[in-house]
Design an enzyme around this catalytic site. Structure first.
Site, PDB file in Angstrom:
ATOM      1  N   SER A 118       0.821  -1.215   0.000  1.00 46.46           N
ATOM      2  CA  SER A 118       0.000   0.000   0.000  1.00 46.46           C
ATOM      3  C   SER A 118       0.851   1.260   0.000  1.00 46.46           C
ATOM      4  CB  SER A 118      -0.857  -0.009   1.266  1.00 46.46           C
ATOM      5  OG  SER A 118      -1.489   1.234   1.439  1.00 46.46           O
ATOM      6  N   TYR A 142      -1.916   0.394  10.044  1.00 48.87           N
ATOM      7  CA  TYR A 142      -2.160  -0.334   8.795  1.00 48.87           C
ATOM      8  C   TYR A 142      -0.922  -0.252   7.891  1.00 48.87           C
ATOM      9  CZ  TYR A 142      -3.636  -1.060   4.013  1.00 48.87           C
ATOM     10  OH  TYR A 142      -3.682  -1.480   2.704  1.00 48.87           O
ATOM     11  N   LYS A 146       1.879  -3.230   6.730  1.00 52.26           N
ATOM     12  CA  LYS A 146       2.267  -3.556   5.349  1.00 52.26           C
ATOM     13  C   LYS A 146       3.789  -3.435   5.169  1.00 52.26           C
ATOM     14  CE  LYS A 146      -1.657  -4.525   3.327  1.00 52.26           C
ATOM     15  NZ  LYS A 146      -1.913  -5.791   2.633  1.00 52.26           N
TER      16      LYS A 146
HETATM   17  N1  UFG Z   1     -13.000  10.464   3.133  1.00 51.27           N
HETATM   18  C1  UFG Z   1     -13.959  11.392   3.463  1.00 51.27           C
HETATM   19  N2  UFG Z   1     -15.174  10.923   3.855  1.00 51.27           N
HETATM   20  C2  UFG Z   1     -15.469   9.604   3.963  1.00 51.27           C
HETATM   21  C3  UFG Z   1     -14.473   8.666   3.637  1.00 51.27           C
HETATM   22  C4  UFG Z   1     -13.242   9.139   3.213  1.00 51.27           C
HETATM   23  O1  UFG Z   1     -13.742  12.589   3.391  1.00 51.27           O
HETATM   24  O2  UFG Z   1     -16.591   9.277   4.354  1.00 51.27           O
HETATM   25  C5  UFG Z   1     -11.691  10.948   2.685  1.00 51.27           C
HETATM   26  C6  UFG Z   1     -10.557  10.450   3.546  1.00 51.27           C
HETATM   27  O3  UFG Z   1     -10.345  11.307   4.621  1.00 51.27           O
HETATM   28  C7  UFG Z   1      -9.414  10.428   2.541  1.00 51.27           C
HETATM   29  C8  UFG Z   1     -10.105  10.159   1.198  1.00 51.27           C
HETATM   30  O4  UFG Z   1     -11.474  10.445   1.401  1.00 51.27           O
HETATM   31  O5  UFG Z   1      -8.826  11.683   2.487  1.00 51.27           O
HETATM   32  C9  UFG Z   1      -9.982   8.724   0.756  1.00 51.27           C
HETATM   33  O6  UFG Z   1     -10.364   7.902   1.841  1.00 51.27           O
HETATM   34  P1  UFG Z   1     -10.583   6.344   1.695  1.00 51.27           P
HETATM   35  O7  UFG Z   1     -11.051   5.849   3.013  1.00 51.27           O
HETATM   36  O8  UFG Z   1     -11.435   6.065   0.508  1.00 51.27           O
HETATM   37  O9  UFG Z   1      -9.149   5.788   1.356  1.00 51.27           O
HETATM   38  P2  UFG Z   1      -7.780   5.976   2.135  1.00 51.27           P
HETATM   39  O10 UFG Z   1      -6.981   6.991   1.363  1.00 51.27           O
HETATM   40  O11 UFG Z   1      -7.961   6.238   3.578  1.00 51.27           O
HETATM   41  O12 UFG Z   1      -7.169   4.523   2.070  1.00 51.27           O
HETATM   42  C10 UFG Z   1      -6.972   3.854   0.847  1.00 51.27           C
HETATM   43  C11 UFG Z   1      -6.950   2.366   1.100  1.00 51.27           C
HETATM   44  C12 UFG Z   1      -5.804   2.011   1.979  1.00 51.27           C
HETATM   45  C13 UFG Z   1      -4.537   2.546   1.405  1.00 51.27           C
HETATM   46  C14 UFG Z   1      -4.648   3.997   1.112  1.00 51.27           C
HETATM   47  C15 UFG Z   1      -3.402   4.451   0.427  1.00 51.27           C
HETATM   48  O13 UFG Z   1      -8.150   1.937   1.716  1.00 51.27           O
HETATM   49  O14 UFG Z   1      -5.738   0.620   2.061  1.00 51.27           O
HETATM   50  O15 UFG Z   1      -5.769   4.232   0.302  1.00 51.27           O
HETATM   51  O16 UFG Z   1      -3.620   5.518  -0.379  1.00 51.27           O
HETATM   52  F1  UFG Z   1      -3.541   2.385   2.254  1.00 51.27           F
END
Ligand code: UFG
Length: 331
Positions: A118, A142, A146
């Site tokens: 990741s 997390y 990894k």
């Molecule tokens: N976000 C919101 N509202 C929500 C959900 C997410 O604003 O309801 C924002 C988060 O704060 C983040 C962005 O949208 O800034 C993306 O969030 P995600 O939860 O969709 O994805 P993440 O970036 O947290 O995580 C994903 C994968 C991980 C990986 C990561 C690396 O789930 O496994 O990308 O980029 F590690």
């Protein structure tokens, strides 16, 4: 006889797309999954062997039975935000589980591994875009889990001759365009499916976690990469490892990013529906911006994403979303 590839986590979102790609290219994907997060209906392209990653004896038995030429290891807990409050689960499942898998590979003589890593291994970027040599300072358990797995894999490569590629996914998005499979997490935390659920009227609004980040509109920026492009990279990595020893790492991202507000606006345009937002404080463990430098995967693996545009990612996800409820109900 088609060559067998063992796919841990093959009942999950990315795993099912990897299994499909393997089957489309003349291989037999055998899914190893405990169905804690994955779905039986998503295992469509080869047999399912139910089991835990930590159950080394069971993995060995499955390997002895099917004699895989390689393993693609995706079984993992994946919610960066949750990992901050439940780190023990992440180290137990992701790190101890991967060690059990590596031991099982050693015991049974399976020598090729593609590992689902990741962008979270990098932590808060020091330079953008992020290349593979960027410092690895994860800011949540997390990402830490990894990175520990990658280190174990490197050590196993050096000491025992395992050939391995760690693929560092940025933000997986989209679905198989024909609508066969797609993203279906039981407790959804990911932005794009949440936005589409709101567009479909299944949620009243979507939270925006943080509006004071140093980005063009104050919301976090992510590099979204289509799940079918991620799946293709696994095939390329398996091929690469057939003639290349050692442990290798590759970023999988498009090299361009979208903010949370841009994702919402794109989804509104594609679905033709309004998505209500609610501005909320930052979510712990979220870096400001993650943008991949995908040059190594392009130059060494020959990886060329077919769906780099956010529009394609969201429209394939929306197409899948329309088919989702009955499939999930059937579990
Ligand atoms: N976000 C919101 N509202 C929500 C959900 C997410 O604003 O309801 C924002 C988060 O704060 C983040 C962005 O949208 O800034 C993306 O969030 P995600 O939860 O969709 O994805 P993440 O970036 O947290 O995580 C994903 C994968 C991980 C990986 C990561 C690396 O789930 O496994 O990308 O980029 F590690």
């Amino acid at each position: 006889m088609r060559p067998v590839v063992l796919v841990t986590g093959g009942a999950g979102y990315i795993g099912s797309h990897v299994a499909r790609a393997l089957a489309m290219h003349g291989m037999e994907p055998v899914t190893y999954d405990n169905l804690s997060e994955g779905h039986r209906w998503a295992v469509r392209y080869g047999p399912l062997e139910r089991g835990d990653l930590a159950d080394q004896a069971r993995i060995e038995a499955v390997m002895r039975h099917y004699r895989p030429v390689a393993v693609v290891h995706l079984a993992s807990l994946i919610a960066a935000g949750v990992s901050v409050v439940q780190p023990a689960d992440y180290y137990q499942n992701n790190v101890a589980g991967t060690l059990a898998l590596l031991q099982a590979m050693r015991e049974t003589g399976v020598g090729r591994l593609v590992f689902s890593s990741s962008a979270a291994v990098y932590g808060e970027p020091r330079t953008t875009p992020i290349d593979e040599d960027h410092p690895k300072l994860p800011i949540n358990p997390y990402g830490g889990s990894k990175l520990m797995c990658e280190r174990m894999i490197e050590d196993f490569a050096n000491a025992y001759g395992v050939r391995a590629a760690s693929l560092r996914y940025f933000n997986a998005a989209g679905a198989e365009p024909g609508g066969e499979i797609g993203e279906a997490h039981r407790n959804e935390t990911h932005l794009i499916p949440l936005v589409l659920e709101a567009a479909a009227g299944l949620r009243r609004h979507v939270a925006i976690f943080g509006t004071d980040y140093a980005t063009r509109d104050g919301t976090c920026l992510r590099d979204y990469v289509h799940v079918c492009d991620i799946a293709d990279a696994h095939l390329l990595a398996l091929r690469f490892l057939a003639h290349q020893p050692g442990a290798h790492s590759f970023n999988l991202g498009s090299g361009s990013g979208s903010t949370v507000r841009e994702v919402v606006a794109t989804a509104e345009r594609i679905t033709g529906r309004k998505v209500a937002i609610q501005e909320r404080p930052r979510r712990p463990g979220d870096p400001t911006a993650l943008l991949a430098d995908p040059a190594r995967a392009r130059d060494i693996l020959g990886w060329k994403p077919r769906y780099p545009a956010l529009d394609d990612q969201i429209s394939t996800a929306w197409n899948w979303h329309g088919r989702l409820p009955s499939q999930v109900a059937g579990n």
